[in-house]
Design a protein around this motif. Structure first.
Motif, PDB file in Angstrom:
ATOM      1  N   LEU A 218     -53.690 -69.226  -7.589  1.00 15.37           N
ATOM      2  CA  LEU A 218     -52.817 -68.003  -7.668  1.00 15.37           C
ATOM      3  C   LEU A 218     -53.334 -67.007  -8.580  1.00 15.37           C
ATOM      4  N   VAL A 219     -53.544 -67.607  -9.865  1.00 16.32           N
ATOM      5  CA  VAL A 219     -53.903 -66.607 -11.013  1.00 16.32           C
ATOM      6  C   VAL A 219     -55.002 -65.880 -10.630  1.00 16.32           C
ATOM      7  N   ARG A 220     -56.123 -66.596 -10.093  1.00 17.66           N
ATOM      8  CA  ARG A 220     -57.356 -66.092  -9.870  1.00 17.66           C
ATOM      9  C   ARG A 220     -57.296 -65.044  -8.505  1.00 17.66           C
ATOM     10  N   SER A 221     -56.460 -65.511  -7.848  1.00 18.62           N
ATOM     11  CA  SER A 221     -56.466 -64.453  -6.676  1.00 18.62           C
ATOM     12  C   SER A 221     -55.770 -63.199  -7.026  1.00 18.62           C
ATOM     13  N   SER A 222     -54.777 -63.288  -8.251  1.00 15.06           N
ATOM     14  CA  SER A 222     -54.037 -62.081  -8.644  1.00 15.06           C
ATOM     15  C   SER A 222     -55.132 -61.200  -9.380  1.00 15.06           C
ATOM     16  N   GLN A 223     -55.945 -61.763 -10.245  1.00 15.53           N
ATOM     17  CA  GLN A 223     -57.098 -61.245 -10.872  1.00 15.53           C
ATOM     18  C   GLN A 223     -58.133 -60.653 -10.063  1.00 15.53           C
ATOM     19  N   ASP A 224     -58.588 -61.178  -8.936  1.00 13.40           N
ATOM     20  CA  ASP A 224     -59.624 -60.768  -8.024  1.00 13.40           C
ATOM     21  C   ASP A 224     -59.319 -59.543  -7.419  1.00 13.40           C
ATOM     22  N   ILE A 225     -58.034 -59.538  -6.851  1.00 12.11           N
ATOM     23  CA  ILE A 225     -57.497 -58.188  -6.157  1.00 12.11           C
ATOM     24  C   ILE A 225     -56.576 -57.110  -6.947  1.00 12.11           C
ATOM     25  N   ASN A 226     -56.461 -57.526  -8.246  1.00  7.32           N
ATOM     26  CA  ASN A 226     -55.869 -56.600  -9.120  1.00  7.32           C
ATOM     27  C   ASN A 226     -54.386 -56.493  -8.620  1.00  7.32           C
ATOM     28  N   MET A 227     -53.744 -57.555  -8.278  1.00  7.32           N
ATOM     29  CA  MET A 227     -52.429 -57.476  -8.083  1.00  7.32           C
ATOM     30  C   MET A 227     -51.310 -58.617  -8.851  1.00  7.32           C
ATOM     31  N   LYS A 228     -50.443 -57.995  -9.091  1.00  6.00           N
ATOM     32  CA  LYS A 228     -49.331 -58.878  -9.931  1.00  6.00           C
ATOM     33  C   LYS A 228     -49.173 -60.267  -9.309  1.00  6.00           C
ATOM     34  N   LEU A 229     -49.212 -61.350 -10.211  1.00  7.81           N
ATOM     35  CA  LEU A 229     -48.725 -62.630  -9.797  1.00  7.81           C
ATOM     36  C   LEU A 229     -47.923 -62.732  -8.786  1.00  7.81           C
ATOM     37  N   HIS A 230     -46.581 -62.167  -9.173  1.00  7.50           N
ATOM     38  CA  HIS A 230     -45.484 -62.092  -8.322  1.00  7.50           C
ATOM     39  C   HIS A 230     -45.839 -61.644  -6.868  1.00  7.50           C
ATOM     40  N   ASP A 231     -46.203 -60.405  -6.760  1.00  7.44           N
ATOM     41  CA  ASP A 231     -46.631 -59.804  -5.472  1.00  7.44           C
ATOM     42  C   ASP A 231     -47.555 -60.732  -4.732  1.00  7.44           C
ATOM     43  N   VAL A 232     -48.770 -61.369  -5.478  1.00  3.66           N
ATOM     44  CA  VAL A 232     -49.333 -62.461  -4.787  1.00  3.66           C
ATOM     45  C   VAL A 232     -48.591 -63.274  -3.996  1.00  3.66           C
ATOM     46  N   ALA A 233     -47.884 -64.028  -4.804  1.00  5.02           N
ATOM     47  CA  ALA A 233     -47.163 -65.291  -4.288  1.00  5.02           C
ATOM     48  C   ALA A 233     -45.962 -64.724  -3.231  1.00  5.02           C
ATOM     49  N   GLU A 234     -45.492 -63.746  -3.290  1.00  4.76           N
ATOM     50  CA  GLU A 234     -44.594 -63.000  -2.494  1.00  4.76           C
ATOM     51  C   GLU A 234     -45.126 -62.762  -0.786  1.00  4.76           C
ATOM     52  N   PHE A 235     -46.385 -62.133  -1.100  1.00  2.00           N
ATOM     53  CA  PHE A 235     -47.253 -61.961   0.052  1.00  2.00           C
ATOM     54  C   PHE A 235     -47.509 -63.050   0.778  1.00  2.00           C
ATOM     55  N   LEU A 236     -48.017 -64.220   0.016  1.00  2.00           N
ATOM     56  CA  LEU A 236     -48.405 -65.516   0.677  1.00  2.00           C
ATOM     57  C   LEU A 236     -47.047 -66.137   1.327  1.00  2.00           C
ATOM     58  N   CYS A 237     -45.991 -66.331   0.720  1.00  2.00           N
ATOM     59  CA  CYS A 237     -44.707 -66.753   1.431  1.00  2.00           C
ATOM     60  C   CYS A 237     -44.319 -65.924   2.541  1.00  2.00           C
ATOM     61  N   ARG A 238     -44.321 -64.469   2.435  1.00  2.00           N
ATOM     62  CA  ARG A 238     -43.982 -63.931   3.649  1.00  2.00           C
ATOM     63  C   ARG A 238     -44.886 -63.942   4.556  1.00  2.00           C
ATOM     64  N   ASP A 239     -46.104 -64.006   4.483  1.00  2.59           N
ATOM     65  CA  ASP A 239     -47.296 -64.469   5.509  1.00  2.59           C
ATOM     66  C   ASP A 239     -47.060 -65.773   6.139  1.00  2.59           C
ATOM     67  N   VAL A 240     -46.678 -66.772   5.569  1.00  2.00           N
ATOM     68  CA  VAL A 240     -46.570 -67.971   5.951  1.00  2.00           C
ATOM     69  C   VAL A 240     -45.180 -67.867   6.924  1.00  2.00           C
ATOM     70  N   GLU A 241     -44.111 -67.107   6.568  1.00  2.00           N
ATOM     71  CA  GLU A 241     -42.809 -67.148   7.303  1.00  2.00           C
ATOM     72  C   GLU A 241     -43.063 -66.386   8.523  1.00  2.00           C
ATOM     73  N   THR A 242     -43.873 -65.083   8.267  1.00  2.00           N
ATOM     74  CA  THR A 242     -44.098 -64.481   9.491  1.00  2.00           C
ATOM     75  C   THR A 242     -44.881 -65.179  10.602  1.00  2.00           C
TER      76      THR A 242
END
Length: 245
Positions: free
Chosen positions: A211-235
């Motif tokens: 999660l941390v590496r993904s956050s750094q790679d795409i320059n997105m806050k860690l919370h936002d990356v986690a929220e995107f992943l959770c929302r994508d799975v729910e969708t």
């Protein structure tokens, strides 16, 4: 100060504290808390007819919890004039800075504000600063239509007591909101780690590292990356529907 005065103050503070802690006010409804405190000031302070909290937001003055519509209007006047009792306490940025004034006698001191306050029926005011470090300065004020209404030193004791209670209500609510947000952030990150652990057979530390590496790679806050992943799975789950037997 006599025993009846002290008991009146203690009773008002107890009543406010019970009300603020009873759950009858939503945790995030700060305005209702301030309204309750300002009504408590009026009930406990001899001579007080109205009360309010003024906040210096940095962009201007805001009035909260006012027990009369004239007080917000006068706060607007102070904002335009750049002077007045609340402006003086807010500018001090010192906790428990107190201004006590007879408005008729302060027209030279506040040439724009005092006449407007007198025209609105105000004659006396007492303001106390509430300015903890790293928070916007605030001023609790009480108003009266009687000259010299706050000349007794007892008024300082009463206002200081209510400022303390207001500080607990204001900053306690803000800290509670911050804690709620922090817990929500931790929860969504925990759910995102669980998704990665299940999907890629990772351990807890490795999932968090991903999660941390993904956050750094795409320059997105860690919370936002986690929220995107959770929302994508729910969708995806919602589109797939219930599993077929």
């Amino acid at each position: 100060m006599d025993c009846s005065d002290a008991e009146q103050l203690a009773s008002a503070l107890r009543s406010n504290a019970d009300y603020l802690l009873s759950g009858r006010i939503a945790e995030d409804d700060l305005e209702q808390r301030l309204v309750r405190i300002c009504h408590g000031v009026v009930a406990a302070l001899p001579g007080a007819k109205w009360a309010a909290m003024t906040i210096d937001t940095g962009a201007g003055l805001e009035c909260h919890g006012a027990t009369d519509d004239r007080v917000p209007a006068l706060v607007e006047v102070m904002g335009r004039c750049g002077h007045g009792p609340c402006v003086d306490t807010l500018a001090s940025a010192t906790a428990e800075e107190i201004v006590v004034a007879d408005l008729v006698e302060e027209q030279d001191r506040w040439p724009g504000f005092a006449p407007a306050a007198i025209a609105a029926g105000m004659r006396s005011v007492v303001c106390v600063a509430m300015a903890p470090d790293d928070h916007p300065a605030k001023s609790l004020s009480a108003w009266s239509d009687e000259p010299g209404a706050f000349a007794d030193p007892w008024e300082r004791t009463v206002m200081a007591a209510f400022v303390t209670q207001a500080a607990i209500a204001v900053y306690g609510a803000q800290r509670a909101a911050h804690l709620t947000r922090a817990l929500a952030t931790r929860d969504v990150i925990g759910r995102a780690k669980g998704i990665l652990m299940e999907r890629f057979s990772l351990g807890d530390d490795d999932a968090f590292g991903l999660l941390v590496r993904s956050s750094q790679d795409i320059n997105m806050k860690l919370h936002d990356v986690a929220e995107f992943l959770c929302r994508d799975v729910e969708t995806r789950a919602a589109h797939q529907g219930p599993p077929h037997e």
